[in-house]
Design an enzyme around this catalytic site. Structure first.
Site, PDB file in Angstrom:
ATOM      1  N   SER A 146       0.691  -2.419  -6.630  1.00  0.00           N
ATOM      2  CA  SER A 146      -0.289  -1.409  -6.243  1.00  0.00           C
ATOM      3  C   SER A 146       0.386  -0.057  -6.221  1.00  0.00           C
ATOM      4  O   SER A 146       1.582   0.053  -5.904  1.00  0.00           O
ATOM      5  CB  SER A 146      -0.872  -1.717  -4.864  1.00  0.00           C
ATOM      6  OG  SER A 146      -1.634  -0.616  -4.383  1.00  0.00           O
ATOM      7  N   TYR A 159       0.099  -3.468   3.570  1.00  0.00           N
ATOM      8  CA  TYR A 159      -0.177  -3.773   2.169  1.00  0.00           C
ATOM      9  C   TYR A 159       0.821  -3.069   1.266  1.00  0.00           C
ATOM     10  O   TYR A 159       1.413  -3.682   0.361  1.00  0.00           O
ATOM     11  CB  TYR A 159      -1.606  -3.339   1.843  1.00  0.00           C
ATOM     12  CG  TYR A 159      -2.052  -3.642   0.440  1.00  0.00           C
ATOM     13  CD1 TYR A 159      -2.291  -4.948   0.038  1.00  0.00           C
ATOM     14  CD2 TYR A 159      -2.255  -2.620  -0.489  1.00  0.00           C
ATOM     15  CE1 TYR A 159      -2.718  -5.241  -1.253  1.00  0.00           C
ATOM     16  CE2 TYR A 159      -2.678  -2.894  -1.777  1.00  0.00           C
ATOM     17  CZ  TYR A 159      -2.909  -4.200  -2.155  1.00  0.00           C
ATOM     18  OH  TYR A 159      -3.328  -4.474  -3.427  1.00  0.00           O
TER      19      TYR A 159
END
Length: 246
Positions: A146, A159
């Protein structure tokens, strides 16, 4: 033994993983798709087989070590060689750093980092075997990371940290296995138009998000590269968006 090249795609029943699995099946790979929920997994596998793909499904929870081990065994039963391992399974939740529950962090570490690490360990002999069998191409691991693992974003500390670790894992794998023809690449996209990004559609319209096929196209390109081309991390973002912060 199956003469087709073999690919394993975790998180293959929906979103980015499904898009990648569709492209690989259409390209003639024998594809194993893994996902946590059996019904959407079976539906996806059936649809890809109906389109002519050689597709096998495995239902398992990547947060559970026993399921990761079972997936590795399942893959090795399909083929002793693995040309492409796509780590697309992931989980993430947002929340303020100060109040973020550690149990949520633990789940993200388990799915986003621990499972990929273990799966690569168990399948490394199959990746090496594929690299030995096709000396010019080698074998490749592609992890869907990501952009949050590259540039931090508010409320995504857990995350982002797990995705940054996944990027580092790919770099380390290439350093340790590249000479044997096994390379790893992390793809770090911004917001992709999937069900996982519904929570930001109030500020980013769907038609302005990165498309699943954009990510799948990168995976296909990486799968065609030679063993002598190491690509540690690909950042994929929308035009006009700042990539890194000082």
């Amino acid at each position: 033994m199956n003469d087709r090249a073999t690919a394993l795609v975790t998180g293959g029943s929906r979103g980015i993983g499904r898009g990648i699995a569709e492209r690989l099946a259409a390209a003639g790979y024998t594809v194993v798709i893994a996902a946590r929920k059996s019904q959407p997994l079976e539906e996806t596998a059936a649809q890809l087989r109906a389109a002519g793909g050689d597709v096998h499904g495995f239902a398992g929870d990547m947060a559970q070590e026993s399921d990761v081990e079972a997936l590795a065994r399942f893959q090795l039963e399909i083929s002793p060689r693995l040309e492409l391992l796509v780590l697309a399974a992931g989980v993430g939740t947002a929340g303020p750093f100060a109040e973020y529950p550690l149990r949520r962090l633990d789940v993200q570490v388990a799915v986003n980092l621990r499972a990929p690490f273990l799966l690569v360990q168990r399948l490394l002999p199959a990746l090496r075997a594929a690299a030995d069998a096709q000396r010019s191409r080698g074998a490749r691991v592609v992890a869907i990371a990501s952009i949050t693992g590259v540039a931090a974003e508010p409320d995504l500390a857990a995350y982002g940290a797990t995705k940054a670790a996944l990027i580092s894992l790919c770099e380390s794998l290439t350093v340790s296995e590249g000479k044997r023809g096994v390379n790893a690449t992390a793809i770090s996209p911004g917001y992709v138009d999937t069900d996982m990004t519904e929570w930001v559609r109030g500020r980013i319209p769907r038609d302005e998000m990165i498309k699943v096929d954009d990510v799948a196209e990168l995976v296909m390109g990486l799968s065609r590269m030679s063993r002598y081309a190491a690509v540690p991390n690909v950042v994929l973002t929308r035009p006009g968006v700042q990539l890194w912060r000082a």
